[in-house]
Design an enzyme around this catalytic site. Structure first.
Site, PDB file in Angstrom:
ATOM      1  N   LYS A  42     -13.218 -19.102  20.436  1.00  0.00           N
ATOM      2  CA  LYS A  42     -12.741 -19.629  18.747  1.00  0.00           C
ATOM      3  C   LYS A  42     -14.242 -18.945  17.880  1.00  0.00           C
ATOM      4  O   LYS A  42     -14.362 -19.284  16.584  1.00  0.00           O
ATOM      5  CB  LYS A  42     -12.542 -20.963  18.851  1.00  0.00           C
ATOM      6  CG  LYS A  42     -11.008 -21.066  19.191  1.00  0.00           C
ATOM      7  CD  LYS A  42     -10.894 -22.927  19.593  1.00  0.00           C
ATOM      8  CE  LYS A  42      -9.879 -23.493  20.249  1.00  0.00           C
ATOM      9  NZ  LYS A  42      -9.496 -24.356  20.203  1.00  0.00           N
ATOM     10  N   ASP A 102     -24.360 -13.880  26.008  1.00  0.00           N
ATOM     11  CA  ASP A 102     -25.112 -14.689  27.116  1.00  0.00           C
ATOM     12  C   ASP A 102     -25.478 -14.050  28.238  1.00  0.00           C
ATOM     13  O   ASP A 102     -26.174 -12.903  28.400  1.00  0.00           O
ATOM     14  CB  ASP A 102     -24.507 -16.579  27.194  1.00  0.00           C
ATOM     15  CG  ASP A 102     -25.297 -17.356  28.008  1.00  0.00           C
ATOM     16  OD1 ASP A 102     -26.291 -16.798  28.142  1.00  0.00           O
ATOM     17  OD2 ASP A 102     -24.755 -18.432  28.554  1.00  0.00           O
ATOM     18  N   LYS A 130     -28.747 -13.907  23.275  1.00  0.00           N
ATOM     19  CA  LYS A 130     -29.568 -14.918  24.161  1.00  0.00           C
ATOM     20  C   LYS A 130     -29.365 -14.153  25.837  1.00  0.00           C
ATOM     21  O   LYS A 130     -28.635 -13.791  26.750  1.00  0.00           O
ATOM     22  CB  LYS A 130     -28.657 -16.225  24.253  1.00  0.00           C
ATOM     23  CG  LYS A 130     -29.760 -17.234  25.460  1.00  0.00           C
ATOM     24  CD  LYS A 130     -28.867 -18.481  25.074  1.00  0.00           C
ATOM     25  CE  LYS A 130     -26.958 -18.499  25.950  1.00  0.00           C
ATOM     26  NZ  LYS A 130     -27.004 -19.768  25.454  1.00  0.00           N
ATOM     27  N   ARG A 164     -18.665 -27.639  15.849  1.00  0.00           N
ATOM     28  CA  ARG A 164     -18.222 -26.145  15.023  1.00  0.00           C
ATOM     29  C   ARG A 164     -19.120 -25.912  13.516  1.00  0.00           C
ATOM     30  O   ARG A 164     -18.791 -24.954  12.890  1.00  0.00           O
ATOM     31  CB  ARG A 164     -16.594 -25.685  15.398  1.00  0.00           C
ATOM     32  CG  ARG A 164     -17.000 -25.327  16.907  1.00  0.00           C
ATOM     33  CD  ARG A 164     -15.173 -24.250  17.031  1.00  0.00           C
ATOM     34  NE  ARG A 164     -14.497 -24.263  18.519  1.00  0.00           N
ATOM     35  CZ  ARG A 164     -15.183 -23.263  19.449  1.00  0.00           C
ATOM     36  NH1 ARG A 164     -16.158 -22.490  19.089  1.00  0.00           N
ATOM     37  NH2 ARG A 164     -14.528 -23.369  20.902  1.00  0.00           N
TER      38      ARG A 164
END
Ligand code: IMP
Length: 174
Positions: A42, A102, A130, A164
């Site tokens: 999402k 990530d 990241k 969110r």
């Protein structure tokens, strides 16, 4: 959540500037063609909604839903497809739109999965890159903002489904 538990990292204005920059570059790179944008649910939903409205090229949209972290803040490394794309991407120019890369495991998995569907080209656009916990090298053609470390929420990104809806991006002080 009170203000001592998170700190402001990127404002809505910072984000909007990067989204505009990315949309211009993508529109230029795909000029004369059409792109199938695959959003990763999402987390990417707000970024994707802002990005596609700034594209000046014909665009088709689809979504994929993957499971990775569960309730943890670290990738389990076990990724599975909860909902796959519906558009036939064979021979199409495809752009994956991610919220954050990530460890890279989720994006690498999705990339391999979509490559089996034989697109003409496949590129990756991520709002956030990241680097700290990267475990696999993946080509990221379009990156909005770089982040050294930390766990961030807002602008679509969550922790346990919370935050969110925030227009800015915050680092969570875990
Ligand atoms: P990776 O497989 O470790 O690259 O993780 C990718 C996914 O983990 C992203 O699509 C996010 O859903 C989630 N994720 C990674 N880092 C963060 C973060 O700092 N905040 C919120 N979600 C994150």
């Amino acid at each position: 959540m009170n203000s001592t538990e998170k700190s402001l990292l990127f404002t809505a204005e910072d984000i909007a500037r990067q989204v505009q920059r990315l949309a211009s570059r993508i529109s230029q790179d795909y000029q004369g063609g059409e792109v199938v944008v695959v959003g990763v649910l999402k987390g990417a939903f707000i970024f994707l909604a802002d990005l596609v409205r700034l594209l000046t090229i014909p665009t088709k949209l689809d979504f994929v839903r993957l499971s990775s972290y569960g309730a943890s803040t670290e990738s389990s490394g076990k990724i599975r497809i909860v909902a796959d794309i519906e558009i036939n991407i064979q021979g199409q120019d495809v752009l994956i739109v991610e919220d954050i890369v990530d460890s890279g495991l989720t994006t690498a998995f999705l990339r391999e999965h979509l490559l089996t569907k034989k697109p003409r080209s496949l590129k990756i656009c991520t709002l956030l890159d990241k680097m700290e916990r990267r475990r696999i090298e993946i080509p990221l053609e379009y990156v909005g903002l770089h982040l050294a470390k930390g766990f961030v929420v807002g602008y679509g990104l969550d922790r346990n489904e919370a935050h969110r809806q925030l227009p800015d991006i915050y680092e969570l002080l875990l």
